[in-house]
Write an enzyme that holds these catalytic residues in place. Structure first.
Site, PDB file in Angstrom:
ATOM      1  N   LYS A 122       0.871  -1.229   0.010  1.00 37.61           N
ATOM      2  CA  LYS A 122       0.008   0.207   0.101  1.00 37.61           C
ATOM      3  C   LYS A 122       0.695   1.483  -0.064  1.00 37.61           C
ATOM      4  O   LYS A 122       0.431   2.242  -0.504  1.00 37.61           O
ATOM      5  CB  LYS A 122      -0.933   0.055   1.227  1.00 37.61           C
ATOM      6  CG  LYS A 122      -2.144  -1.006   1.135  1.00 37.61           C
ATOM      7  CD  LYS A 122      -3.375  -0.335   2.069  1.00 37.61           C
ATOM      8  CE  LYS A 122      -4.478  -1.236   2.143  1.00 37.61           C
ATOM      9  NZ  LYS A 122      -5.602  -0.897   3.009  1.00 37.61           N
ATOM     10  N   LYS A 206      -5.169  -9.679  -6.698  1.00 37.67           N
ATOM     11  CA  LYS A 206      -6.619  -9.944  -5.970  1.00 37.67           C
ATOM     12  C   LYS A 206      -7.727  -8.905  -6.583  1.00 37.67           C
ATOM     13  O   LYS A 206      -7.025  -7.594  -6.832  1.00 37.67           O
ATOM     14  CB  LYS A 206      -6.371  -9.949  -4.578  1.00 37.67           C
ATOM     15  CG  LYS A 206      -5.970  -8.712  -3.866  1.00 37.67           C
ATOM     16  CD  LYS A 206      -6.341  -8.752  -2.281  1.00 37.67           C
ATOM     17  CE  LYS A 206      -6.077  -7.405  -1.957  1.00 37.67           C
ATOM     18  NZ  LYS A 206      -5.957  -6.950  -0.474  1.00 37.67           N
ATOM     19  N   LYS A 209     -10.873  -3.266  -4.071  1.00 35.86           N
ATOM     20  CA  LYS A 209     -11.695  -1.948  -4.104  1.00 35.86           C
ATOM     21  C   LYS A 209     -10.893  -0.637  -4.994  1.00 35.86           C
ATOM     22  O   LYS A 209     -11.477   0.070  -5.606  1.00 35.86           O
ATOM     23  CB  LYS A 209     -11.980  -1.381  -2.990  1.00 35.86           C
ATOM     24  CG  LYS A 209     -13.043  -2.161  -2.232  1.00 35.86           C
ATOM     25  CD  LYS A 209     -13.235  -1.812  -0.784  1.00 35.86           C
ATOM     26  CE  LYS A 209     -14.147  -2.485   0.072  1.00 35.86           C
ATOM     27  NZ  LYS A 209     -13.890  -2.413   1.585  1.00 35.86           N
TER      28      LYS A 209
HETATM   29  P1  AMP Z   1     -11.455  -4.776   2.867  1.00 37.09           P
HETATM   30  O1  AMP Z   1     -12.088  -4.336   1.940  1.00 37.09           O
HETATM   31  O2  AMP Z   1      -9.684  -4.653   2.709  1.00 37.09           O
HETATM   32  O3  AMP Z   1     -11.817  -3.879   4.191  1.00 37.09           O
HETATM   33  O4  AMP Z   1     -11.497  -6.284   2.994  1.00 37.09           O
HETATM   34  C1  AMP Z   1     -12.737  -6.748   3.735  1.00 37.09           C
HETATM   35  C2  AMP Z   1     -12.587  -8.305   3.953  1.00 37.09           C
HETATM   36  O5  AMP Z   1     -12.881  -8.922   2.656  1.00 37.09           O
HETATM   37  C3  AMP Z   1     -11.079  -8.919   4.460  1.00 37.09           C
HETATM   38  O6  AMP Z   1     -11.682 -10.040   5.359  1.00 37.09           O
HETATM   39  C4  AMP Z   1     -10.696  -9.304   3.176  1.00 37.09           C
HETATM   40  O7  AMP Z   1      -9.696 -10.468   3.465  1.00 37.09           O
HETATM   41  C5  AMP Z   1     -11.511  -9.764   2.285  1.00 37.09           C
HETATM   42  N1  AMP Z   1     -11.365  -9.546   0.889  1.00 37.09           N
HETATM   43  C6  AMP Z   1     -10.935  -8.315   0.496  1.00 37.09           C
HETATM   44  N2  AMP Z   1     -10.561  -8.741  -0.983  1.00 37.09           N
HETATM   45  C7  AMP Z   1     -10.755  -9.986  -1.189  1.00 37.09           C
HETATM   46  C8  AMP Z   1     -10.466 -10.770  -2.269  1.00 37.09           C
HETATM   47  N3  AMP Z   1     -10.028 -10.437  -3.373  1.00 37.09           N
HETATM   48  N4  AMP Z   1     -10.697 -12.256  -2.123  1.00 37.09           N
HETATM   49  C9  AMP Z   1     -11.238 -12.742  -0.866  1.00 37.09           C
HETATM   50  N5  AMP Z   1     -11.265 -12.122   0.184  1.00 37.09           N
HETATM   51  C10 AMP Z   1     -11.124 -10.518   0.065  1.00 37.09           C
END
Ligand code: AMP
Ligand code: TRP
Length: 346
Positions: A122, A206, A209
């Site tokens: 990041k 991956k 967002k």
């Molecule tokens: P975040 O959007 O970074 O706050 O992620 C929220 C949750 O979604 C966390 O548990 C992440 O590990 C999961 N997550 C985010 N991106 C992915 C992805 N591409 N595949 C699986 N899990 C994800």
């Protein structure tokens, strides 16, 4: 000091997790996190927050932040979380998170944080320009978890290292303050084909967002046509699907699409291959697109209804914050006592 093995944690099982309000929710968040929350709420008390303190480690437009916070809460509810079973709240509404994070900042070691790969990704090439908050982000995450003495933490695979750090911090705190068994060593719940959903444009990145290409992800609020188009245009190789799961090795894009199908249909990748092996993407992609669109349609429509009724969402968040604060404040008070802080202030 004795050389006995540390007393294990003997408190109640509790689940905790959070999602940042830093952009539109996508299929990765849904499969990696939200689906697991819905299942676990039947098994143990749940604390699910919107990680707004984490979101501001990178710049967030203040007007958008409040909106996105309600949007994540709406997504939780629309996906089937029951606010009577799970306390749903904004992280910033429970002060104990930030206060416990300070104490844990003094427990965590610089060397541990230096190893965190998410910070490296990041902060990019100019790490001196990253916020200090981005660096200590995993310590705040440990505080989120330990404030509730959470034993189970469902997350996507990208959070594995942060969970390991949480365990290290918990163990060091227990040890340093002669309080074995005070904090549990939380279990990450990561397994399943949805634990790492990849970008539709690049099977080695991956789904995220923050990817500038909207074509790389399927958003929870995308309509059926958009979903079908995105899946149709997803990058793949020219070969048909293999006849065995082993045949997916080295074919990141194909593996990703099969994994998504498996996670949504609640079957294994081998079962998907049994059904579609040998067929081209021309027949598999529309089936996958339909499956995603079918699953997202009711979630999106309930989310839209809730986003049109912020008062209902705010009631859930307020009630959740009160219930969460009662638990987190207790842990914080116990922690402060162990550290030796003056016990006077309530
Ligand atoms: P975040 O959007 O970074 O706050 O992620 C929220 C949750 O979604 C966390 O548990 C992440 O590990 C999961 N997550 C985010 N991106 C992915 C992805 N591409 N595949 C699986 N899990 C994800
Ligand atoms: N860091 C997590 C993510 O980006 C969100 C998060 C913050 C979290 N605090 C947490 C997840 C505590 C689980 C437990 O996905």
């Amino acid at each position: 000091m004795t050389d006995q093995t540390p007393a294990p944690y003997s408190g109640p099982t509790r689940m905790l997790s959070g999602v940042q309000p830093s952009g539109a929710l996508h299929l990765g968040n849904y499969l990696g996190a939200i689906v697991k929350f819905v299942k676990l709420q039947e098994e143990m008390p749940c604390f699910l927050f919107v990680a707004d303190l984490h979101a501001i480690t990178v710049w967030q437009d203040p007007a958008e932040l409040a909106k996105q916070t309600r949007e994540i809460a709406a997504a939780y509810l629309a996906s089937g979380l029951d606010p009577k079973k799970a306390a749903i709240f904004p992280q910033s509404a429970v002060r104990a998170h930030a206060e416990l994070a300070w104490i844990l900042n003094c427990v965590a070691r610089l060397g541990w944080l230096d190893r965190m790969t998410q910070f490296k990704e990041k902060s990019g090439k100019h790490k001196e320009r990253a916020s200090v908050g981005l660096y200590t982000y995993p310590v705040l995450q440990a505080a989120d978890i330990l404030a509730y003495k959470a034993t189970h933490v469902p997350v996507g695979e990208d959070q594995k290292q942060h969970l390991e750090l949480t365990r290290d911090i918990a163990a060091k705190f227990n040890n340093d303050f002669g309080a074995q068994g005070f904090f549990p060593l939380p279990e990450p719940l990561i397994q399943g084909p949805g634990a790492r959903v990849m970008s539709l444009r690049d099977g080695t990145a991956k789904m995220s967002k923050s990817d500038p290409s909207d074509q790389s992800r399927i958003n929870l609020l995308d309509d059926a046509d958009t979903i079908l188009q995105k899946v149709k245009r997803a990058r793949t190789d020219p070969e048909p699907l293999p006849e065995t799961v082993e045949g997916l090795t080295g074919r990141a894009e194909a593996d990703n699409l099969v994994g998504i199908y498996a996670a949504l249909a609640g079957i294994t990748k081998a079962e998907v291959i049994a059904q579609f092996g040998g067929q081209g993407f021309g027949s598999f992609k529309p089936a996958l697109g339909e499956l995603v669109a079918e699953r997202f349609a009711p979630v999106a429509s309930e989310m839209r209804r809730l986003m049109g009724d912020p008062a209902e969402v705010d009631r859930v968040l307020k009630d959740g914050a009160e219930r969460a604060a009662a638990v987190a404040e207790k842990t914080l008070a116990e922690t402060k006592e162990l550290v030796g802080f003056w016990p006077g202030r309530g």
